[in-house]
Design a protein around this motif. Structure first.
Motif, PDB file in Angstrom:
ATOM      1  N   GLY A   1      10.542  -3.947   9.652  1.00 29.51           N
ATOM      2  CA  GLY A   1      11.699  -4.466  10.383  1.00 29.51           C
ATOM      3  C   GLY A   1      12.565  -5.365   9.524  1.00 29.51           C
ATOM      4  O   GLY A   1      13.799  -5.320   9.601  1.00 29.51           O
ATOM      5  N   THR A   2      11.939  -6.180   8.695  1.00 26.36           N
ATOM      6  CA  THR A   2      12.680  -7.081   7.813  1.00 26.36           C
ATOM      7  C   THR A   2      13.436  -6.307   6.745  1.00 26.36           C
ATOM      8  O   THR A   2      14.614  -6.568   6.476  1.00 26.36           O
ATOM      9  CB  THR A   2      11.717  -8.084   7.144  1.00 26.36           C
ATOM     10  N   ARG A   3      12.760  -5.345   6.125  1.00 23.31           N
ATOM     11  CA  ARG A   3      13.380  -4.596   5.026  1.00 23.31           C
ATOM     12  C   ARG A   3      14.502  -3.675   5.496  1.00 23.31           C
ATOM     13  O   ARG A   3      15.480  -3.481   4.782  1.00 23.31           O
ATOM     14  CB  ARG A   3      12.315  -3.788   4.284  1.00 23.31           C
ATOM     15  N   LEU A   4      14.336  -3.100   6.675  1.00 25.57           N
ATOM     16  CA  LEU A   4      15.351  -2.159   7.173  1.00 25.57           C
ATOM     17  C   LEU A   4      16.390  -2.827   8.077  1.00 25.57           C
ATOM     18  O   LEU A   4      17.371  -2.198   8.457  1.00 25.57           O
ATOM     19  CB  LEU A   4      14.681  -1.010   7.942  1.00 25.57           C
ATOM     20  N   ARG A   5      16.149  -4.078   8.428  1.00 29.92           N
ATOM     21  CA  ARG A   5      17.055  -4.827   9.301  1.00 29.92           C
ATOM     22  C   ARG A   5      17.336  -4.066  10.600  1.00 29.92           C
ATOM     23  O   ARG A   5      18.488  -3.863  10.991  1.00 29.92           O
ATOM     24  CB  ARG A   5      18.352  -5.165   8.587  1.00 29.92           C
ATOM     25  N   LEU A   6      16.255  -3.634  11.230  1.00 31.18           N
ATOM     26  CA  LEU A   6      16.381  -2.911  12.486  1.00 31.18           C
ATOM     27  C   LEU A   6      16.504  -3.889  13.641  1.00 31.18           C
ATOM     28  O   LEU A   6      15.903  -4.959  13.624  1.00 31.18           O
ATOM     29  CB  LEU A   6      15.153  -2.018  12.706  1.00 31.18           C
ATOM     30  N   ARG A   7      17.286  -3.518  14.627  1.00 33.52           N
ATOM     31  CA  ARG A   7      17.422  -4.353  15.817  1.00 33.52           C
ATOM     32  C   ARG A   7      16.091  -4.428  16.549  1.00 33.52           C
ATOM     33  O   ARG A   7      15.630  -5.480  16.962  1.00 33.52           O
ATOM     34  CB  ARG A   7      18.481  -3.770  16.737  1.00 33.52           C
ATOM     35  N   LYS A   8      15.457  -3.277  16.728  1.00 33.44           N
ATOM     36  CA  LYS A   8      14.136  -3.225  17.333  1.00 33.44           C
ATOM     37  C   LYS A   8      13.254  -2.348  16.466  1.00 33.44           C
ATOM     38  O   LYS A   8      13.521  -1.161  16.302  1.00 33.44           O
ATOM     39  CB  LYS A   8      14.215  -2.643  18.737  1.00 33.44           C
ATOM     40  N   THR A   9      12.212  -2.943  15.915  1.00 34.56           N
ATOM     41  CA  THR A   9      11.290  -2.187  15.064  1.00 34.56           C
ATOM     42  C   THR A   9      10.340  -1.403  15.955  1.00 34.56           C
ATOM     43  O   THR A   9       9.766  -1.953  16.891  1.00 34.56           O
ATOM     44  CB  THR A   9      10.478  -3.145  14.177  1.00 34.56           C
ATOM     45  N   PRO A  10      10.170  -0.112  15.692  1.00 34.97           N
ATOM     46  CA  PRO A  10       9.296   0.698  16.544  1.00 34.97           C
ATOM     47  C   PRO A  10       7.834   0.259  16.449  1.00 34.97           C
ATOM     48  O   PRO A  10       7.390  -0.226  15.414  1.00 34.97           O
ATOM     49  CB  PRO A  10       9.474   2.120  16.018  1.00 34.97           C
ATOM     50  N   GLU A  11       7.111   0.448  17.538  1.00 32.29           N
ATOM     51  CA  GLU A  11       5.672   0.216  17.535  1.00 32.29           C
ATOM     52  C   GLU A  11       5.040   1.354  16.751  1.00 32.29           C
ATOM     53  O   GLU A  11       5.344   2.524  16.977  1.00 32.29           O
ATOM     54  CB  GLU A  11       5.126   0.180  18.954  1.00 32.29           C
ATOM     55  N   LEU A  12       4.152   1.018  15.816  1.00 32.68           N
ATOM     56  CA  LEU A  12       3.567   2.006  14.927  1.00 32.68           C
ATOM     57  C   LEU A  12       2.198   2.444  15.431  1.00 32.68           C
ATOM     58  O   LEU A  12       1.374   1.616  15.820  1.00 32.68           O
ATOM     59  CB  LEU A  12       3.422   1.420  13.516  1.00 32.68           C
ATOM     60  N   LYS A  13       1.975   3.749  15.400  1.00 33.08           N
ATOM     61  CA  LYS A  13       0.670   4.304  15.720  1.00 33.08           C
ATOM     62  C   LYS A  13       0.246   5.162  14.530  1.00 33.08           C
ATOM     63  O   LYS A  13       0.936   6.122  14.184  1.00 33.08           O
ATOM     64  CB  LYS A  13       0.722   5.145  16.989  1.00 33.08           C
ATOM     65  N   PHE A  14      -0.858   4.793  13.903  1.00 33.49           N
ATOM     66  CA  PHE A  14      -1.328   5.516  12.722  1.00 33.49           C
ATOM     67  C   PHE A  14      -2.321   6.585  13.136  1.00 33.49           C
ATOM     68  O   PHE A  14      -3.226   6.350  13.932  1.00 33.49           O
ATOM     69  CB  PHE A  14      -1.980   4.542  11.733  1.00 33.49           C
ATOM     70  N   ILE A  15      -2.148   7.782  12.554  1.00 36.70           N
ATOM     71  CA  ILE A  15      -2.978   8.926  12.887  1.00 36.70           C
ATOM     72  C   ILE A  15      -3.474   9.555  11.589  1.00 36.70           C
ATOM     73  O   ILE A  15      -2.688   9.811  10.666  1.00 36.70           O
ATOM     74  CB  ILE A  15      -2.176   9.964  13.702  1.00 36.70           C
ATOM     75  N   ALA A  16      -4.789   9.796  11.514  1.00 37.02           N
ATOM     76  CA  ALA A  16      -5.371  10.443  10.334  1.00 37.02           C
ATOM     77  C   ALA A  16      -4.996  11.923  10.334  1.00 37.02           C
ATOM     78  O   ALA A  16      -5.014  12.585  11.369  1.00 37.02           O
ATOM     79  CB  ALA A  16      -6.888  10.273  10.342  1.00 37.02           C
ATOM     80  N   ASP A  17      -4.662  12.424   9.162  1.00 35.84           N
ATOM     81  CA  ASP A  17      -4.220  13.812   9.002  1.00 35.84           C
ATOM     82  C   ASP A  17      -4.947  14.399   7.803  1.00 35.84           C
ATOM     83  O   ASP A  17      -5.192  13.700   6.818  1.00 35.84           O
ATOM     84  CB  ASP A  17      -2.703  13.828   8.786  1.00 35.84           C
ATOM     85  N   ASP A  18      -5.294  15.677   7.849  1.00 35.09           N
ATOM     86  CA  ASP A  18      -6.006  16.292   6.732  1.00 35.09           C
ATOM     87  C   ASP A  18      -5.146  17.283   5.954  1.00 35.09           C
ATOM     88  O   ASP A  18      -5.657  18.156   5.269  1.00 35.09           O
ATOM     89  CB  ASP A  18      -7.281  16.978   7.222  1.00 35.09           C
ATOM     90  N   SER A  19      -3.847  17.140   5.997  1.00 36.26           N
ATOM     91  CA  SER A  19      -2.962  18.118   5.358  1.00 36.26           C
ATOM     92  C   SER A  19      -3.058  18.099   3.843  1.00 36.26           C
ATOM     93  O   SER A  19      -2.950  19.143   3.201  1.00 36.26           O
ATOM     94  CB  SER A  19      -1.519  17.900   5.803  1.00 36.26           C
ATOM     95  N   VAL A  20      -3.280  16.934   3.220  1.00 36.71           N
ATOM     96  CA  VAL A  20      -3.401  16.884   1.758  1.00 36.71           C
ATOM     97  C   VAL A  20      -4.678  17.588   1.321  1.00 36.71           C
ATOM     98  O   VAL A  20      -4.674  18.379   0.377  1.00 36.71           O
ATOM     99  CB  VAL A  20      -3.353  15.430   1.245  1.00 36.71           C
ATOM    100  N   GLU A  21      -5.776  17.333   2.029  1.00 36.69           N
ATOM    101  CA  GLU A  21      -7.037  18.000   1.712  1.00 36.69           C
ATOM    102  C   GLU A  21      -6.884  19.512   1.881  1.00 36.69           C
ATOM    103  O   GLU A  21      -7.342  20.291   1.050  1.00 36.69           O
ATOM    104  CB  GLU A  21      -8.135  17.473   2.634  1.00 36.69           C
ATOM    105  N   HIS A  22      -6.222  19.917   2.939  1.00 39.55           N
ATOM    106  CA  HIS A  22      -6.004  21.349   3.204  1.00 39.55           C
ATOM    107  C   HIS A  22      -5.153  21.981   2.101  1.00 39.55           C
ATOM    108  O   HIS A  22      -5.439  23.083   1.634  1.00 39.55           O
ATOM    109  CB  HIS A  22      -5.335  21.524   4.564  1.00 39.55           C
ATOM    110  N   SER A  23      -4.104  21.276   1.659  1.00 39.29           N
ATOM    111  CA  SER A  23      -3.238  21.834   0.617  1.00 39.29           C
ATOM    112  C   SER A  23      -3.956  21.912  -0.728  1.00 39.29           C
ATOM    113  O   SER A  23      -3.710  22.833  -1.510  1.00 39.29           O
ATOM    114  CB  SER A  23      -1.943  21.027   0.499  1.00 39.29           C
ATOM    115  N   ILE A  24      -4.855  20.969  -1.011  1.00 34.96           N
ATOM    116  CA  ILE A  24      -5.631  21.041  -2.259  1.00 34.96           C
ATOM    117  C   ILE A  24      -6.546  22.257  -2.237  1.00 34.96           C
ATOM    118  O   ILE A  24      -6.655  22.978  -3.236  1.00 34.96           O
ATOM    119  CB  ILE A  24      -6.437  19.738  -2.462  1.00 34.96           C
TER     120      ILE A  24
END
Length: 120
Positions: A80-103
């Motif tokens: 929020g500070t770096r992008l100077r957003l009026r409202k910073t979105p709530e973040l939800k982190f999700i594990a993904d296996d796409s890099v492993e799959h692409s390797i």
């Protein structure tokens, strides 16, 4: 054109999250090679799903997500500070296996190309 702002904001958030992840001191995040695959932002820019993948596999990504979840407040504040957003979105982190799959896919392609070169 309605999704242009959301798409642009998601790319900006992705870039800043990657930068903030490099600065985190949590060993669950710091000691792993992580990639933010994509960020999906809702149209009203209030929520963002952040898909994180690790080179070591899905188990490593899940462990890193635990570290990122514990640092969500700091990450959200920095974004929020770096992008100077009026409202910073709530973040939800999700594990993904796409890099492993692409390797794995890349190794299969190399193997098939190696077999083709051996035939010639």
């Amino acid at each position: 054109m309605a999704g242009y702002k959301a798409d642009r904001t998601s790319e900006d958030i992705k870039r800043e999250i990657i930068a903030v992840m490099r600065e985190l001191k949590d060993p669950r995040v710091k000691d792993k090679i992580l990639t933010v695959v994509r960020v999906e932002v809702t149209h009203d820019l209030s929520y963002a799903k952040v898909y994180v993948s690790a080179m070591d596999g899905i188990d490593s990504a899940k462990e890193a997500v635990k570290g990122l979840v514990s640092a969500t407040g700091k990450i959200r504040h920095e974004v929020g500070t770096r992008l100077r957003l009026r409202k910073t979105p709530e973040l939800k982190f999700i594990a993904d296996d796409s890099v492993e799959h692409s390797i794995e896919l890349f190794k299969k392609i190399e193997k098939a190309a190696g077999n083709k070169n051996a035939e010639n």
